[in-house]
Design a protein around this motif. Structure first.
Motif, PDB file in Angstrom:
ATOM      1  N   HIS A 292       8.384  -4.722   1.787  1.00 25.68           N
ATOM      2  CA  HIS A 292       8.090  -4.056   3.057  1.00 25.68           C
ATOM      3  C   HIS A 292       9.370  -3.967   3.877  1.00 25.68           C
ATOM      4  CE1 HIS A 292       3.914  -5.828   2.373  1.00 25.68           C
ATOM      5  NE2 HIS A 292       3.708  -4.530   2.442  1.00 25.68           N
TER       6      HIS A 292
ATOM      7  N   THR B 178       7.954   5.598   2.567  1.00 21.24           N
ATOM      8  CA  THR B 178       6.684   4.988   2.204  1.00 21.24           C
ATOM      9  C   THR B 178       6.706   4.734   0.694  1.00 21.24           C
ATOM     10  OG1 THR B 178       5.611   7.100   1.775  1.00 21.24           O
ATOM     11  CG2 THR B 178       5.463   6.240   4.032  1.00 21.24           C
ATOM     12  N   TYR B 179       5.842   3.828   0.258  1.00 20.38           N
ATOM     13  CA  TYR B 179       5.786   3.529  -1.171  1.00 20.38           C
ATOM     14  C   TYR B 179       5.520   4.819  -1.961  1.00 20.38           C
ATOM     15  CZ  TYR B 179       4.194   1.262  -5.521  1.00 20.38           C
ATOM     16  OH  TYR B 179       4.008   0.878  -6.818  1.00 20.38           O
ATOM     17  N   LYS B 180       4.660   5.651  -1.421  1.00 24.64           N
ATOM     18  CA  LYS B 180       4.342   6.909  -2.092  1.00 24.64           C
ATOM     19  C   LYS B 180       5.585   7.788  -2.270  1.00 24.64           C
ATOM     20  CE  LYS B 180       0.607  10.270  -1.934  1.00 24.64           C
ATOM     21  NZ  LYS B 180      -0.527  10.748  -1.141  1.00 24.64           N
ATOM     22  N   GLU B 181       6.404   7.855  -1.236  1.00 28.93           N
ATOM     23  CA  GLU B 181       7.626   8.676  -1.301  1.00 28.93           C
ATOM     24  C   GLU B 181       8.641   8.097  -2.288  1.00 28.93           C
ATOM     25  OE1 GLU B 181       7.574  10.212   3.358  1.00 28.93           O
ATOM     26  OE2 GLU B 181       8.861   8.541   2.782  1.00 28.93           O
TER      27      GLU B 181
ATOM     28  N   LYS C  67       7.829   8.689  -5.906  1.00 31.99           N
ATOM     29  CA  LYS C  67       8.110  10.036  -6.395  1.00 31.99           C
ATOM     30  C   LYS C  67       9.509  10.124  -6.993  1.00 31.99           C
ATOM     31  CE  LYS C  67       5.503  12.655  -3.172  1.00 31.99           C
ATOM     32  NZ  LYS C  67       5.618  13.393  -1.928  1.00 31.99           N
TER      33      LYS C  67
ATOM     34  N   LYS D  25       0.849  -1.195   0.000  1.00 29.32           N
ATOM     35  CA  LYS D  25       0.000   0.000   0.000  1.00 29.32           C
ATOM     36  C   LYS D  25       0.882   1.242   0.000  1.00 29.32           C
ATOM     37  CE  LYS D  25      -3.703  -2.191   2.659  1.00 29.32           C
ATOM     38  NZ  LYS D  25      -3.079  -3.200   3.542  1.00 29.32           N
ATOM     39  N   GLU D  26       0.351   2.326  -0.532  1.00 28.19           N
ATOM     40  CA  GLU D  26       1.187   3.517  -0.704  1.00 28.19           C
ATOM     41  C   GLU D  26       1.635   4.137   0.612  1.00 28.19           C
ATOM     42  OE1 GLU D  26      -1.630   7.275  -1.612  1.00 28.19           O
ATOM     43  OE2 GLU D  26      -1.467   5.850  -3.249  1.00 28.19           O
ATOM     44  N   SER D  27       0.949   3.837   1.691  1.00 23.14           N
ATOM     45  CA  SER D  27       1.340   4.400   2.988  1.00 23.14           C
ATOM     46  C   SER D  27       2.290   3.487   3.768  1.00 23.14           C
ATOM     47  CB  SER D  27       0.093   4.653   3.832  1.00 23.14           C
ATOM     48  OG  SER D  27      -0.597   3.432   4.017  1.00 23.14           O
ATOM     49  N   GLU D  28       2.587   2.309   3.227  1.00 24.30           N
ATOM     50  CA  GLU D  28       3.447   1.371   3.949  1.00 24.30           C
ATOM     51  C   GLU D  28       4.916   1.688   3.722  1.00 24.30           C
ATOM     52  OE1 GLU D  28       1.082  -2.745   4.492  1.00 24.30           O
ATOM     53  OE2 GLU D  28       1.645  -2.339   2.429  1.00 24.30           O
ATOM     54  N   TYR D  29       5.712   1.460   4.738  1.00 27.75           N
ATOM     55  CA  TYR D  29       7.134   1.745   4.671  1.00 27.75           C
ATOM     56  C   TYR D  29       7.834   0.634   3.897  1.00 27.75           C
ATOM     57  CZ  TYR D  29      11.315   4.181   6.121  1.00 27.75           C
ATOM     58  OH  TYR D  29      12.466   4.916   6.121  1.00 27.75           O
TER      59      TYR D  29
END
Ligand SMILES: [Zn+2]
Length: 66
Positions: A33, A49-52, A55, A18-22
């Motif tokens: 993970h 996080t996946y989101k970071e 990017k 998930k995008e919020s998971e580290y």
């Protein structure tokens, strides 16, 4: 603008990340993970996080591939 991240399975637990998971990204661009990663930390090229991480590595954005 809505941005959709590619679905990536963690190779260790086989769950969708998930995008919020580290996560940790290694030099062959395998995303795991943080708690699942069991290899050498020297091999890592990104963490966050996946989101970071996505990017910094835009190939995780599905829409750019279309
Ligand atoms: Zn995992």
């Amino acid at each position: 603008m809505s941005i959709r991240l590619s679905e990536v399975l963690c190779p260790t637990c086989n769950r969708i990340i998930k995008e919020s998971e580290y996560v940790l990204l290694d030099f062959v661009y395998t995303l795991s993970h943080q708690e699942c990663y069991d290899s050498y930390e020297d091999l890592l090229i990104a963490a966050g996080t996946y989101k970071e991480v996505a990017k910094e590595f835009p190939f995780f954005y599905e829409d750019l591939l279309n």
